[in-house]
Design an enzyme around this catalytic site. Structure first.
Site, PDB file in Angstrom:
ATOM      1  N   PHE A   8      41.586  39.416  37.692  1.00 51.96           N
ATOM      2  CA  PHE A   8      41.184  39.081  36.328  1.00 51.96           C
ATOM      3  C   PHE A   8      39.710  38.727  36.214  1.00 51.96           C
ATOM      4  O   PHE A   8      39.098  38.875  35.140  1.00 51.96           O
ATOM      5  CB  PHE A   8      42.049  37.921  35.803  1.00 51.96           C
ATOM      6  CG  PHE A   8      41.634  36.546  36.241  1.00 51.96           C
ATOM      7  CD1 PHE A   8      40.840  35.744  35.441  1.00 51.96           C
ATOM      8  CD2 PHE A   8      42.051  36.044  37.469  1.00 51.96           C
ATOM      9  CE1 PHE A   8      40.465  34.468  35.847  1.00 51.96           C
ATOM     10  CE2 PHE A   8      41.687  34.774  37.880  1.00 51.96           C
ATOM     11  CZ  PHE A   8      40.885  33.982  37.070  1.00 51.96           C
ATOM     12  N   LYS A   9      39.113  38.290  37.301  1.00 49.45           N
ATOM     13  CA  LYS A   9      37.727  37.851  37.244  1.00 49.45           C
ATOM     14  C   LYS A   9      36.751  39.002  37.058  1.00 49.45           C
ATOM     15  O   LYS A   9      35.572  38.777  36.792  1.00 49.45           O
ATOM     16  CB  LYS A   9      37.401  37.026  38.486  1.00 49.45           C
ATOM     17  CG  LYS A   9      38.179  35.710  38.483  1.00 49.45           C
ATOM     18  CD  LYS A   9      38.057  34.911  39.746  1.00 49.45           C
ATOM     19  CE  LYS A   9      38.911  33.651  39.644  1.00 49.45           C
ATOM     20  NZ  LYS A   9      38.892  32.836  40.847  1.00 49.45           N
ATOM     21  N   ASP A  10      37.238  40.245  37.150  1.00 47.20           N
ATOM     22  CA  ASP A  10      36.381  41.389  36.858  1.00 47.20           C
ATOM     23  C   ASP A  10      35.859  41.334  35.426  1.00 47.20           C
ATOM     24  O   ASP A  10      34.725  41.733  35.156  1.00 47.20           O
ATOM     25  CB  ASP A  10      37.140  42.704  37.075  1.00 47.20           C
ATOM     26  CG  ASP A  10      37.295  43.054  38.545  1.00 47.20           C
ATOM     27  OD1 ASP A  10      36.374  42.744  39.332  1.00 47.20           O
ATOM     28  OD2 ASP A  10      38.332  43.628  38.912  1.00 47.20           O
ATOM     29  N   THR A  36      37.032  35.146  42.907  1.00 52.09           N
ATOM     30  CA  THR A  36      35.726  35.022  42.257  1.00 52.09           C
ATOM     31  C   THR A  36      34.650  35.723  43.078  1.00 52.09           C
ATOM     32  O   THR A  36      33.803  36.446  42.532  1.00 52.09           O
ATOM     33  CB  THR A  36      35.349  33.539  42.058  1.00 52.09           C
ATOM     34  OG1 THR A  36      36.202  32.971  41.079  1.00 52.09           O
ATOM     35  CG2 THR A  36      33.910  33.398  41.577  1.00 52.09           C
TER      36      THR A  36
END
Length: 432
Positions: free
Chosen positions: A106-108, A137
């Site tokens: 999701f950190k993309d 991250t």
């Protein structure tokens, strides 16, 4: 728009200052002074919009005072180059799959937005981006900033406490990405990064910033997929609850930002592993950071979550309101493994350990409520990123995406670093 520090509301800065500083001088996190409310009629129309079209509207509402329409469009186009499908797992339970980006986590979303916005604001200045990571991250930021002119990325990670695949994703790039392997835990890495930001000797010699979720440029864009998820629920749905696997608590804080901006979310579930500082707080105990404990859901192995103070700020410092809106649950590794097996057997759906914790929290919350909810749990990483755990738990071999397999072919390049701020400080000064 001005941004205030969570430690001192009278301390305000511009967007550029908030993004470049990352952390306020008083160690507070920056927050927008006001949160624009998006009209309910527009939110209803989002049902017929694409992800990017929703992004234009939300980012336009949040950043129109500081950025041109062209800049905001470029930001959204650069960020939303992949989908976040809402997948029904069982009746009234949906998985929001946030792992379809370049590093399958999701950190993309936040990392791509942050790198693009920073490049717009830097104006040819040279900057060092300091990142502490407990897993995803590091890979998202490393890949998001890889090759960005004028930016050197320095990633601190705890030795032996991230998965091999996560490690490969940020230690094999080289170029403007440097990995420091710290003898310690994530909280040690995070502490050293914070100390560097506040070190006057470093400030006089280099421009430092962050790309963790403490930086508003990483944090704010994560609200986009909450708007998208609600727009994809069945028409005429009832109450909505989001369950978020939580470590540093930036992701759930982004959901709360969306709710404060008008998105109809009725409840949040903060689901953690046995690093349960926030669930205990939500049950009425004082907020009491602890040393983190290693688990199979390592991205949540955080004992002192930085974004906790954003949760409070989003509800005006009203602890009673926060505890009413957010419910906390925590689970052991054995409970996590058991539900991964049970859901695979009953539905065929494969969850990674973090998504499994969020699923458990959602089910426990929904079973405790008298009213019916549509429940969405965030599946924050592809199961293949935790291949050893998932395969051992399910007793089967995963089909691995080619992108992940390609990362495994690279050669690890990491610099060992003792768990000591002075050693880190010396490294930074040597690199000037």
């Amino acid at each position: 728009m001005k941004y205030f520090s969570t430690n001192d509301r009278s301390h305000t800065v511009t967007l550029r200052e908030a993004v470049i500083q990352g952390l306020a001088p008083d160690q507070g996190l920056y927050m927008p002074e006001s949160i624009p409310v998006i009209p309910s009629t527009l939110i209803t129309r989002m049902r017929n919009m694409s992800f990017r079209e929703i992004g234009y509207e939300v980012i336009g509402a949040l950043f129109s005072e500081d950025l041109s329409e062209e800049q905001m469009k470029d930001l959204v186009d650069h960020t939303l180059q992949f989908d976040a499908p809402l997948v029904q797992v069982e009746e009234h339970v949906f998985s929001l799959e946030l792992f379809h980006g370049p590093t399958l986590a999701f950190k993309d979303f936040g990392a791509r937005f942050c790198s693009k916005l920073m490049s717009l604001l830097l104006d040819k200045q040279q900057v060092k981006v300091l990142v502490a990571t407990s897993g995803d991250t590091g890979s998202a930021v490393a890949n998001g900033f890889f090759g960005v002119e004028g930016v050197e990325v320095i990633i601190l990670y705890p030795s032996g406490k991230v998965s091999e695949l996560q490690e490969k994703q940020f230690t094999t790039l080289g170029g403007n990405v440097i990995a420091l392997e710290v003898e310690g835990v994530f909280d040690d890495c995070q502490r050293m990064v914070k100390e560097a930001f506040l070190d006057p000797a470093l400030k006089g010699k280099m421009l430092l910033t962050s790309a963790n979720s403490i930086n508003i440029a990483r944090w704010i864009p994560q609200c986009l997929y909450y708007f998208y998820a609600v727009s994809r629920l069945p028409e005429g749905h009832g109450k909505v609850a989001f369950s978020v696997p939580s470590g540093n608590f930036g992701n759930i804080a982004a959901g709360m930002l969306a709710e404060r901006a008008g998105l109809p979310i009725d409840a949040f579930v903060a689901a953690t592993n046995i690093n349960k500082v926030v669930p205990e707080y939500l049950e009425g105990e004082p907020f009491a950071p602890k040393q983190s404990i290693q688990t199979i859901s390592n991205s949540m192995d955080v004992g002192n979550p930085s974004n906790f103070y954003r949760l409070l700020a989003l509800y005006g410092g009203d602890e009673a309101l926060l505890r009413d809106k957010v419910k906390g649950y925590f689970y052991s590794d054995s409970q996590t493994r058991e539900v991964m097996k049970a859901v695979k057997q009953s539905t065929g759906y494969i969850m990674d350990p973090h998504g499994a914790v969020a699923y458990l929290g959602l089910k426990d919350f929904m079973s405790s409520q008298k009213e019916a909810y549509e429940g969405i749990f965030l599946e924050t990483a592809h199961p293949g990123k935790f291949r050893d755990v998932v395969e051992a738990t399910l007793d089967e071999t995963l089909d691995m995406p080619q992108r992940l397999m390609d990362f495994m072919k690279g050669e690890k390049r990491a610099i060992p670093l003792e768990n000591d701020y002075q050693a880190f400080r010396q490294f930074l000064l040597q690199s000037v």
